[in-house]
Design a protein around this motif. Structure first.
Motif, PDB file in Angstrom:
ATOM      1  N   VAL A   1     117.179  92.200  94.864  1.00  0.00           N
ATOM      2  CA  VAL A   1     116.964  90.818  95.313  1.00  0.00           C
ATOM      3  C   VAL A   1     115.972  90.100  94.399  1.00  0.00           C
ATOM      4  CG1 VAL A   1     116.048  89.384  97.171  1.00  0.00           C
ATOM      5  CG2 VAL A   1     117.541  91.315  97.704  1.00  0.00           C
ATOM      6  N   VAL A   2     114.855  90.753  94.086  1.00  0.00           N
ATOM      7  CA  VAL A   2     113.838  90.138  93.230  1.00  0.00           C
ATOM      8  C   VAL A   2     114.403  89.854  91.844  1.00  0.00           C
ATOM      9  CG1 VAL A   2     111.635  90.526  92.072  1.00  0.00           C
ATOM     10  CG2 VAL A   2     111.886  91.096  94.488  1.00  0.00           C
ATOM     11  N   ALA A   3     115.158  90.796  91.300  1.00  0.00           N
ATOM     12  CA  ALA A   3     115.759  90.583  89.980  1.00  0.00           C
ATOM     13  C   ALA A   3     116.695  89.382  89.997  1.00  0.00           C
ATOM     14  CB  ALA A   3     116.503  91.838  89.546  1.00  0.00           C
ATOM     15  N   GLY A   4     117.458  89.239  91.069  1.00  0.00           N
ATOM     16  CA  GLY A   4     118.360  88.094  91.180  1.00  0.00           C
ATOM     17  C   GLY A   4     117.615  86.777  91.240  1.00  0.00           C
ATOM     18  N   VAL A   5     116.533  86.739  92.018  1.00  0.00           N
ATOM     19  CA  VAL A   5     115.737  85.515  92.136  1.00  0.00           C
ATOM     20  C   VAL A   5     115.090  85.170  90.804  1.00  0.00           C
ATOM     21  CG1 VAL A   5     113.708  84.497  93.228  1.00  0.00           C
ATOM     22  CG2 VAL A   5     115.320  85.817  94.599  1.00  0.00           C
TER      23      VAL A   5
END
Length: 701
Positions: free
Chosen positions: A69-73
């Protein structure tokens, strides 16, 4: 033991014969797989079907899900920051913008004042009020290595000449030629820093995309790496992202607070913090750092170096959470400390030392509404028999009068006392005779002292007897080090100084002692100590310009010329964006006849702060309308462009002692700015024609 012969009887017959022989004692439980295989060599237990996940498995999957999720954001925000041309910084509000262009430059070996030659701009005037800069390009679409003008500013100056380039600035602004300013102004080191930040953003975007794939494969169990390699790879990349975000935000602070040198004569240096504010990408940089640090800590604490599922260890899990919190806290403290240190090294927290001897309002009088357009120069009132200006002053303020110029629906004067608004007094000056007309109070039938040419009550240019006032020559000698304040008046045929005489009041009586002067055999003529070229018995209209853009409450509040005080602070008074001049600028007008008397009714010691208001007869019948600036450079052929502004004018003419008026001049001399240019009466503009007067005059008792 049971047996049946499949060849001699059926299964049903066999069961019928032997069912009674089966007892409960003969029933045994079916052994488990582990029991059945116990003691058997070379056997392994194999789980078939869904197995219950352990606590360790859940922590492992949650770690990868968080990282995914963090990588996507991060990938999304990095892309947005690169795509948005205003993501990093944007111009401050115009009210907080200082001048961007330099004051002086060298031309042919001599230092010249650039402002005198027309180069005097804020950043919003050169770049547009909505201008901003992103990581990849600016709001006009130009990257760090391009400019709309193709060549750099200094190349144009070297090729065409400094003054020629100054003259071309308005057209260059209109074509976005000044953008991207880092390239156009040749701020080389600033451009390098911007390119570095852009490169780091691209790296972050690529790295986050890689980690989306990595953690996605880990979640579905298809990661083609051993546990040790997977954990090492993830830790390395997330550490790189964490360090990268910290570098970016620190770089942003350094770039923002540093004074950058640029290779050109017009803007030789610039500090971005003076002209810009951070936009959304800057706090996102800190958010990216915190999130990357969190994932880095989680990867280190909750992913295993061993293959296969691990037994859940509650104590180990709690310890991991503690480590994550501690790591995140320490990292944030480090980021804050480094950020503050970098900002402090560039004097970001140092209070700006203001030289108290420098007048912040000096030369603030505007000459252009847009760069180089000379908007505020006087202009012909009519063109092709049509009015081409806004409403003018001074007007007929007689109760019931209505002007002939339609002021529209929303150009209305300020109705409140200026003291009840955000306006403050920024100047006081007066005119010889009245510039307004109030029938029965100050009009064409008023009278006053005779002049050397014998005229009395004739409205035009007049010379006066030098016995009645401090002469120009005397004042010039007194003020020889302060400049000449008399350049706005006409030189008479005999070499004397003249002003245009306006309308007069009806109080004058040449037989009454309090109206007499030395020339008319006064018993005790008043000797003016501070005011210049003033005469007892004469009519004067006093003006107190007020402005919301003045240096209100400071020692520089009062200014001469009054335009400097009215427009002292940038960005408050707007011409068209939106028009608010009639809300932010106002003038009080009050007409007096000077008397030589010590009687209490003629004494008032505080004319410096505004009109005389006593609640009895002074400032009780006031006309309020919108008009323009006045003065003898305007008439009914040439009009003022400093409009519309609010006028509040007392319809009644009052008498005031020469002593009180002289006290006003004394108070003016105490002001920080030199008000010597307003110690004498200015010439009066002729009464404005009906077709140039606004139809919005209002009366307030």
């Amino acid at each position: 033991a049971f047996s049946f012969d499949l060849f001699s009887m059926s299964q049903a017959d066999w069961l019928e014969q032997n069912v009674e022989r089966i007892s409960k004692d003969d029933l045994t439980e079916t052994p488990t797989t582990a029991e059945a295989l116990e003691g058997q060599p070379n056997t392994k237990a194999v789980t078939i079907g869904a197995a219950k996940a352990t606590g360790s498995d859940i922590a492992y999957k949650l770690s990868h899900l968080l990282a995914l999720v963090v990588a996507g954001v991060i990938a999304l925000l990095a892309s947005a920051a690169l795509a948005d041309g205003r993501s990093v910084i944007k111009l401050k509000d115009t009210s907080n913008l200082p001048r961007l262009t330099a004051l002086t430059a060298t031309l042919d070996g001599e230092t010249i004042n650039l402002k005198d030659h027309g180069l005097d701009y804020r950043a919003d005037e050169l770049l547009g009020p909505q201008y901003g800069v992103g990581l990849h390009h600016d709001s006009s679409g130009y990257g760090w290595g391009k400019a709309g003008a193709r060549e750099t500013l200094q190349e144009y100056i070297d090729e065409l000449g400094l003054l020629q380039v100054i003259a071309a600035v308005p057209s260059v602004i209109a074509t976005d030629g000044l953008k991207h300013p880092a390239h156009f102004l040749e701020c080389t080191e600033l451009k390098k820093a911007g390119l570095s930040a852009m490169s780091l953003a691209i790296i972050a975007e690529v790295a986050s995309a890689v980690m989306i794939i990595f953690h996605g494969l880990a979640l579905v169990g298809l990661l083609p790496l051993s546990a040790k390699l997977a954990k090492g790879f993830a830790g390395l990349v997330w550490f790189t992202l964490t360090a990268g975000f910290l570098i970016v935000v620190c770089l942003a602070i350094g770039v923002y607070e540093t004074e950058w040198t640029c290779n050109n004569d017009f803007v030789p240096a610039i500090r971005l913090s003076d002209h810009f504010v951070y936009n959304w990408a800057f706090p996102v940089g800190y958010l990216g750092y915190a999130c990357s640090l969190l994932v880095f800590s989680v990867v280190l604490c909750f992913t295993s170096l061993e293959e296969g599922a691990q037994e859940f260890d509650k104590k180990k899990t709690i310890g991991g959470l503690v480590k994550v919190v501690v790591g995140l806290t320490v990292g944030l403290v480090i980021a804050a400390s480094v950020s503050v240190g970098i900002a402090a090294s560039q004097d970001a927290f140092k209070e700006v030392e203001v030289d108290p001897s420098v007048n912040p309002c000096k030369a603030q009088k505007p000459y252009h509404a847009a760069p180089g357009d000379h908007y505020f120069h006087n202009i012909e009132c009519m063109k092709d028999n049509l009015v081409q200006v806004l409403e003018q002053a001074g007007a007929n303020v007689t109760r019931g009068y209505v002007g002939g110029l339609d002021a529209g629906n929303w150009r209305t004067p300020i109705l409140d006392h200026y003291d009840d608004t955000d306006l403050c007094t920024v100047n006081v000056h007066w005119h010889l005779g009245a510039e307004h007309l109030s029938e029965g109070q100050y009009d064409y039938h008023g009278t006053g002292p005779a002049y050397k040419n014998g005229t009395n009550g004739v409205h035009g240019y007049h010379d006066r007897d030098s016995e009645d006032y401090t002469s120009y020559e005397e004042h010039k000698k007194m003020k020889k080090d302060m400049g000449d304040p008399y350049d706005r008046r006409r030189l008479g045929a005999a070499g004397g100084w003249e002003e245009r005489l306006g309308l007069r009041c009806h109080h004058y009586d040449d037989e009454h002692e309090m109206f007499k002067t030395a020339a008319t055999n006064a018993t005790d003529p008043y000797e003016w100590k501070h005011c210049v070229e003033m005469m007892v018995g004469e009519t004067y209209e006093v003006h107190w310009p007020h402005s919301a853009a003045g240096a209100c409450g400071t020692e520089w509040q009062y200014q001469t010329p009054f335009y400097d005080g009215v427009f002292c602070k940038e960005g408050i008074v707007n011409i068209l964006t939106p028009l608010n001049t009639y809300e932010k600028i106002g003038v009080q007008g009050q007409v007096f006849t000077i008397v030589n008397s010590d009687e209490e009714e003629y004494q008032y010691e505080n004319l410096i702060d505004g009109a005389w208001m006593d609640g009895k007869d002074k400032w009780v019948d006031v006309a309020k309308y919108t008009g323009s600036t006045t003065g003898t450079t305007r008439n009914n052929e040439m009009c003022s462009r400093y409009a519309p502004i609010t006028w509040q004018v007392d319809r009644t003419c009052h008498m005031i002692s020469a002593k009180s008026f002289d006290k006003l001049c004394y108070d003016m001399k105490q002001k920080k700015d030199d008000m010597g240019g307003d110690l004498y009466p200015h010439g009066a503009r002729e009464i404005v024609a009906d077709y140039l007067v606004a139809n919005n005059q209002q009366s307030r008792k």
